[in-house]
Design a protein around this motif. Structure first.
Motif, PDB file in Angstrom:
ATOM      1  N   GLY A  10      11.012  10.746   7.516  1.00 54.45           N
ATOM      2  CA  GLY A  10      10.857  10.354   6.112  1.00 54.45           C
ATOM      3  C   GLY A  10       9.736   9.357   5.892  1.00 54.45           C
ATOM      4  N   GLN A  11       8.875   9.165   6.888  1.00 55.51           N
ATOM      5  CA  GLN A  11       7.751   8.241   6.756  1.00 55.51           C
ATOM      6  C   GLN A  11       6.536   8.966   6.213  1.00 55.51           C
ATOM      7  OE1 GLN A  11       7.738   7.132  10.871  1.00 55.51           O
ATOM      8  NE2 GLN A  11       8.890   5.257  10.474  1.00 55.51           N
ATOM      9  N   VAL A  12       5.806   8.300   5.337  1.00 51.35           N
ATOM     10  CA  VAL A  12       4.608   8.881   4.737  1.00 51.35           C
ATOM     11  C   VAL A  12       3.393   8.153   5.288  1.00 51.35           C
ATOM     12  CG1 VAL A  12       3.343   9.277   2.588  1.00 51.35           C
ATOM     13  CG2 VAL A  12       5.835   9.488   2.626  1.00 51.35           C
ATOM     14  N   SER A  13       2.404   8.921   5.744  1.00 49.59           N
ATOM     15  CA  SER A  13       1.135   8.349   6.201  1.00 49.59           C
ATOM     16  C   SER A  13       0.158   8.371   5.037  1.00 49.59           C
ATOM     17  CB  SER A  13       0.568   9.158   7.368  1.00 49.59           C
ATOM     18  OG  SER A  13       1.430   9.066   8.475  1.00 49.59           O
ATOM     19  N   ILE A  14      -0.298   7.191   4.648  1.00 48.00           N
ATOM     20  CA  ILE A  14      -1.244   7.080   3.540  1.00 48.00           C
ATOM     21  C   ILE A  14      -2.650   7.047   4.137  1.00 48.00           C
ATOM     22  CG2 ILE A  14      -2.008   5.641   1.610  1.00 48.00           C
ATOM     23  CD1 ILE A  14       0.911   4.623   1.475  1.00 48.00           C
ATOM     24  N   PRO A  15      -3.556   7.856   3.627  1.00 50.66           N
ATOM     25  CA  PRO A  15      -4.916   7.892   4.177  1.00 50.66           C
ATOM     26  C   PRO A  15      -5.566   6.499   4.195  1.00 50.66           C
ATOM     27  CG  PRO A  15      -4.587   9.735   2.696  1.00 50.66           C
ATOM     28  CD  PRO A  15      -3.388   8.842   2.558  1.00 50.66           C
ATOM     29  N   ARG A  16      -6.230   6.219   5.300  1.00 51.43           N
ATOM     30  CA  ARG A  16      -6.859   4.908   5.513  1.00 51.43           C
ATOM     31  C   ARG A  16      -7.839   4.544   4.403  1.00 51.43           C
ATOM     32  NH1 ARG A  16      -8.359   3.624  11.453  1.00 51.43           N
ATOM     33  NH2 ARG A  16      -6.148   4.051  11.411  1.00 51.43           N
ATOM     34  N   ARG A  17      -8.565   5.534   3.908  1.00 50.10           N
ATOM     35  CA  ARG A  17      -9.541   5.271   2.843  1.00 50.10           C
ATOM     36  C   ARG A  17      -8.864   4.670   1.618  1.00 50.10           C
ATOM     37  NH1 ARG A  17     -11.698   7.356  -1.655  1.00 50.10           N
ATOM     38  NH2 ARG A  17     -10.316   9.139  -1.774  1.00 50.10           N
ATOM     39  N   LEU A  18      -7.690   5.175   1.274  1.00 46.66           N
ATOM     40  CA  LEU A  18      -6.956   4.642   0.122  1.00 46.66           C
ATOM     41  C   LEU A  18      -6.441   3.236   0.404  1.00 46.66           C
ATOM     42  CD1 LEU A  18      -4.929   7.792  -0.982  1.00 46.66           C
ATOM     43  CD2 LEU A  18      -7.030   6.882  -1.965  1.00 46.66           C
ATOM     44  N   ARG A  20      -7.758   1.038   2.417  1.00 48.70           N
ATOM     45  CA  ARG A  20      -8.917   0.132   2.360  1.00 48.70           C
ATOM     46  C   ARG A  20      -9.289  -0.175   0.906  1.00 48.70           C
ATOM     47  NH1 ARG A  20     -12.192   3.243   6.545  1.00 48.70           N
ATOM     48  NH2 ARG A  20     -11.341   2.465   8.495  1.00 48.70           N
ATOM     49  N   ALA A  21      -9.232   0.851   0.050  1.00 48.52           N
ATOM     50  CA  ALA A  21      -9.557   0.649  -1.372  1.00 48.52           C
ATOM     51  C   ALA A  21      -8.595  -0.343  -2.019  1.00 48.52           C
ATOM     52  CB  ALA A  21      -9.519   1.984  -2.110  1.00 48.52           C
ATOM     53  N   LEU A  22      -7.352  -0.413  -1.501  1.00 44.58           N
ATOM     54  CA  LEU A  22      -6.356  -1.370  -2.004  1.00 44.58           C
ATOM     55  C   LEU A  22      -6.475  -2.729  -1.331  1.00 44.58           C
ATOM     56  CD1 LEU A  22      -3.210   0.934  -2.090  1.00 44.58           C
ATOM     57  CD2 LEU A  22      -4.461   0.030  -4.062  1.00 44.58           C
ATOM     58  N   GLY A  23      -7.329  -2.813  -0.306  1.00 48.95           N
ATOM     59  CA  GLY A  23      -7.471  -4.058   0.430  1.00 48.95           C
ATOM     60  C   GLY A  23      -6.326  -4.291   1.403  1.00 48.95           C
ATOM     61  N   MET A  24      -5.691  -3.228   1.849  1.00 48.13           N
ATOM     62  CA  MET A  24      -4.543  -3.358   2.747  1.00 48.13           C
ATOM     63  C   MET A  24      -4.954  -2.987   4.169  1.00 48.13           C
ATOM     64  SD  MET A  24      -1.425  -1.876   0.475  1.00 48.13           S
ATOM     65  CE  MET A  24      -0.169  -2.690   1.446  1.00 48.13           C
ATOM     66  N   GLU A  25      -4.556  -3.842   5.111  1.00 49.63           N
ATOM     67  CA  GLU A  25      -4.791  -3.583   6.526  1.00 49.63           C
ATOM     68  C   GLU A  25      -3.523  -3.909   7.279  1.00 49.63           C
ATOM     69  OE1 GLU A  25      -8.207  -5.501   8.147  1.00 49.63           O
ATOM     70  OE2 GLU A  25      -9.411  -5.091   6.371  1.00 49.63           O
ATOM     71  N   GLY A  26      -3.316  -3.271   8.401  1.00 47.16           N
ATOM     72  CA  GLY A  26      -2.123  -3.543   9.192  1.00 47.16           C
ATOM     73  C   GLY A  26      -0.885  -3.078   8.445  1.00 47.16           C
ATOM     74  N   GLU A  27       0.168  -3.859   8.555  1.00 45.45           N
ATOM     75  CA  GLU A  27       1.417  -3.516   7.878  1.00 45.45           C
ATOM     76  C   GLU A  27       1.439  -4.078   6.471  1.00 45.45           C
ATOM     77  OE1 GLU A  27       4.736  -4.740  10.219  1.00 45.45           O
ATOM     78  OE2 GLU A  27       4.245  -3.377  11.839  1.00 45.45           O
ATOM     79  N   GLY A  28       2.169  -3.429   5.602  1.00 47.01           N
ATOM     80  CA  GLY A  28       2.285  -3.897   4.237  1.00 47.01           C
ATOM     81  C   GLY A  28       3.490  -3.275   3.567  1.00 47.01           C
ATOM     82  N   TYR A  29       3.755  -3.723   2.364  1.00 40.49           N
ATOM     83  CA  TYR A  29       4.903  -3.236   1.605  1.00 40.49           C
ATOM     84  C   TYR A  29       4.439  -2.637   0.291  1.00 40.49           C
ATOM     85  CZ  TYR A  29       7.898  -5.772   4.819  1.00 40.49           C
ATOM     86  OH  TYR A  29       8.540  -6.206   5.946  1.00 40.49           O
ATOM     87  N   PHE A  30       5.214  -1.652  -0.173  1.00 43.82           N
ATOM     88  CA  PHE A  30       4.964  -1.011  -1.456  1.00 43.82           C
ATOM     89  C   PHE A  30       6.252  -0.998  -2.260  1.00 43.82           C
ATOM     90  CE2 PHE A  30       1.688   0.842   1.201  1.00 43.82           C
ATOM     91  CZ  PHE A  30       0.606   0.945   0.357  1.00 43.82           C
ATOM     92  N   GLY A  38       8.565  13.465 -12.017  1.00 40.97           N
ATOM     93  CA  GLY A  38       9.028  13.830 -10.684  1.00 40.97           C
ATOM     94  C   GLY A  38       8.116  13.391  -9.560  1.00 40.97           C
ATOM     95  N   GLY A  39       7.066  12.652  -9.877  1.00 36.98           N
ATOM     96  CA  GLY A  39       6.159  12.142  -8.847  1.00 36.98           C
ATOM     97  C   GLY A  39       6.688  10.847  -8.239  1.00 36.98           C
ATOM     98  N   ILE A  40       6.110  10.467  -7.137  1.00 32.35           N
ATOM     99  CA  ILE A  40       6.462   9.208  -6.483  1.00 32.35           C
ATOM    100  C   ILE A  40       5.316   8.242  -6.708  1.00 32.35           C
ATOM    101  CG2 ILE A  40       6.921   8.067  -4.281  1.00 32.35           C
ATOM    102  CD1 ILE A  40       8.086  10.739  -3.304  1.00 32.35           C
ATOM    103  N   LEU A  41       5.618   7.069  -7.232  1.00 33.49           N
ATOM    104  CA  LEU A  41       4.612   6.063  -7.536  1.00 33.49           C
ATOM    105  C   LEU A  41       4.745   4.922  -6.538  1.00 33.49           C
ATOM    106  CD1 LEU A  41       2.410   5.101  -9.489  1.00 33.49           C
ATOM    107  CD2 LEU A  41       4.221   4.108 -10.880  1.00 33.49           C
ATOM    108  N   LEU A  42       3.660   4.606  -5.833  1.00 30.16           N
ATOM    109  CA  LEU A  42       3.628   3.494  -4.878  1.00 30.16           C
ATOM    110  C   LEU A  42       2.731   2.405  -5.434  1.00 30.16           C
ATOM    111  CD1 LEU A  42       2.999   5.441  -1.547  1.00 30.16           C
ATOM    112  CD2 LEU A  42       5.167   4.566  -2.388  1.00 30.16           C
ATOM    113  N   ARG A  43       3.219   1.167  -5.399  1.00 31.30           N
ATOM    114  CA  ARG A  43       2.416   0.021  -5.830  1.00 31.30           C
ATOM    115  C   ARG A  43       2.457  -1.012  -4.718  1.00 31.30           C
ATOM    116  NH1 ARG A  43       5.115   0.134 -11.480  1.00 31.30           N
ATOM    117  NH2 ARG A  43       3.634   1.386 -12.620  1.00 31.30           N
ATOM    118  N   PRO A  44       1.294  -1.564  -4.335  1.00 33.11           N
ATOM    119  CA  PRO A  44       1.308  -2.605  -3.302  1.00 33.11           C
ATOM    120  C   PRO A  44       2.175  -3.775  -3.756  1.00 33.11           C
ATOM    121  CG  PRO A  44      -0.942  -1.924  -3.796  1.00 33.11           C
ATOM    122  CD  PRO A  44      -0.056  -1.283  -4.812  1.00 33.11           C
ATOM    123  N   ALA A  45       2.934  -4.320  -2.830  1.00 30.48           N
ATOM    124  CA  ALA A  45       3.818  -5.443  -3.150  1.00 30.48           C
ATOM    125  C   ALA A  45       3.515  -6.600  -2.216  1.00 30.48           C
ATOM    126  CB  ALA A  45       5.281  -5.018  -2.996  1.00 30.48           C
ATOM    127  N   GLY A  46       3.542  -7.787  -2.748  1.00 31.25           N
ATOM    128  CA  GLY A  46       3.396  -8.980  -1.936  1.00 31.25           C
ATOM    129  C   GLY A  46       4.774  -9.489  -1.555  1.00 31.25           C
TER     130      GLY A  46
END
Length: 81
Positions: A10-18, A20-30, A38-46
């Motif tokens: 159930g894990q989703v791999s998000i393309p690295r290019r996206l 990087r565009a969000l400024g996310m490296e390493g581990e992070g939360y959404f 019916g779509g899935i919306l992901l938002r970066p979370a601090g």
């Protein structure tokens, strides 16, 4: 548009290019939510650690924040003006 892969776990791999565009490296939360269409919306979370203060630590903060006698005198002079 990019293609993401869903693993058997159930894990989703998000393309690295996206990422990087969000400024996310390493581990992070959404934040994840289902959109009305019916779509899935992901938002970066601090996520930030919370420190619980002991009474001793609170008293140390108050002592550090206390006014010196000279500052008290200046404050009284300003209040009287």
């Amino acid at each position: 548009m990019e293609l993401a892969k869903l693993s058997r776990k159930g894990q989703v791999s998000i393309p690295r290019r996206l990422l990087r565009a969000l400024g996310m490296e390493g581990e992070g939360y959404f934040l994840v939510e289902l959109s009305p269409d019916g779509g899935i919306l992901l938002r970066p979370a601090g996520v930030y650690p919370i420190e619980m203060y002991s009474q001793e630590r609170i008293e140390a903060f108050l002592q550090e924040d206390a006014l010196t006698p000279e500052e008290n005198e200046k404050l009284r002079a300003l209040q009287g003006a």
